[in-house]
Write a protein that holds these residues in place. Structure first.
Motif, PDB file in Angstrom:
ATOM      1  N   TYR A  27       0.908  -1.039   0.174  1.00 36.67           N
ATOM      2  CA  TYR A  27       0.004   0.034   0.168  1.00 36.67           C
ATOM      3  C   TYR A  27       0.986   1.120   0.210  1.00 36.67           C
ATOM      4  O   TYR A  27       0.526   2.250  -0.912  1.00 36.67           O
ATOM      5  N   LEU A  31       1.300   4.238  -2.780  1.00 35.63           N
ATOM      6  CA  LEU A  31       1.100   5.713  -2.594  1.00 35.63           C
ATOM      7  C   LEU A  31       2.397   6.486  -3.173  1.00 35.63           C
ATOM      8  O   LEU A  31       2.423   7.477  -3.820  1.00 35.63           O
ATOM      9  N   ARG A  51      -5.890   7.269   4.327  1.00 38.38           N
ATOM     10  CA  ARG A  51      -4.586   6.462   4.097  1.00 38.38           C
ATOM     11  C   ARG A  51      -3.676   6.318   5.371  1.00 38.38           C
ATOM     12  O   ARG A  51      -2.725   5.478   5.585  1.00 38.38           O
ATOM     13  N   THR A  71      -2.227   3.019   6.761  1.00 37.10           N
ATOM     14  CA  THR A  71      -0.726   2.959   7.058  1.00 37.10           C
ATOM     15  C   THR A  71      -0.156   2.413   8.488  1.00 37.10           C
ATOM     16  O   THR A  71       0.438   1.502   8.500  1.00 37.10           O
TER      17      THR A  71
END
Length: 239
Positions: A118, A122, A149, A153
């Motif tokens: 992920y 980004l 996000r 994270t």
């Protein structure tokens, strides 16, 4: 034994039982309530975790990338998302799932590499946007995705759960309620993270607002932000 003697004996026993009940109730009422944890322990815990919070990691690097564009709200939303992810970790610990994840190398690795993928995604989008002189493909300081996000994270970083196994038990005393102590320490840890990351967001956003955002500066900020997120992915993968 006569009926009168039996009656007197029963009356005496009843009175004695009543006196004992009153005495026990009064003792329980007068007993000083022991707090779940003392202030000294909480201060020592804070002094222990603050250096860990201030050490750059995936979560801090992501928050920095969001605030670097000069928008405090994006950094604060990312901070809120990260702290919400920490709250999920504490809930997993409370219901025992975190122990299962930590004890299973396969589950731990799957969750960790999902987080790496992920963050790498980004970073790639930001770096691609930084190479384009025209429009911005990925607005770095979008406020609404910043929370989501930040949450992903944090929650996809299983190493964040390890603090609950490695550090929290060292500050829990045997005389108190273990569940209540764990809740207090977790709340203190998340609060300290929220304060530190919020201050970091304000400072970086203030620095970013000192000059106007021209296309060249936008490319530089997005390149640096993408690099920070890529560094966060690398730390999660190798650290």
């Amino acid at each position: 034994m006569t009926n009168l003697a039996i009656g007197n004996l029963l009356e005496f026993c009843a009175k004695k039982s009543g006196i004992q009940t009153i005495f026990a109730t009064r003792c329980q009422r007068d007993r000083p309530r022991i707090p779940p944890m003392d202030i000294a322990t909480l201060l020592l815990f804070s002094a222990t975790v603050l250096p860990l919070i201030a050490t750059p990691g995936p979560d801090m690097l992501f928050i920095a990338s969001q605030a670097l564009g000069g928008r405090t709200a994006s950094g604060l939303r990312a901070t809120a998302g990260v702290c919400t992810g920490y709250l999920v970790h504490s809930l997993l610990v409370a219901i025992g799932l975190a122990g299962l994840i930590a004890a299973s190398p396969m589950l731990f690795a799957v969750l960790r590499w999902m987080g790496v993928a992920y963050l790498a995604w980004l970073a790639l989008r930001l770096l691609r946007s930084a190479t384009k002189p025209g429009g911005v493909d990925v607005p770095m300081a979008q406020e609404r995705p910043a929370f989501r996000r930040g949450f992903l994270t944090a929650v996809l970083n299983p190493k964040g759960m390890l603090i609950y196994f490695a550090i929290l038990p060292q500050f829990m005393t045997g005389g108190g309620n273990p569940a209540l102590q764990a809740v207090l320490l977790s709340a203190l840890f998340i609060s300290l993270c929220g304060i530190f990351y919020s201050v970091l967001s304000v400072v970086l956003a203030s620095a970013g607002r000192r000059s106007t955002l021209n296309p060249r500066k936008r490319q530089w900020i997005e390149g640096v932000s993408g690099g920070l997120i890529a560094l966060a992915a690398g730390k999660l993968a190798t650290g």
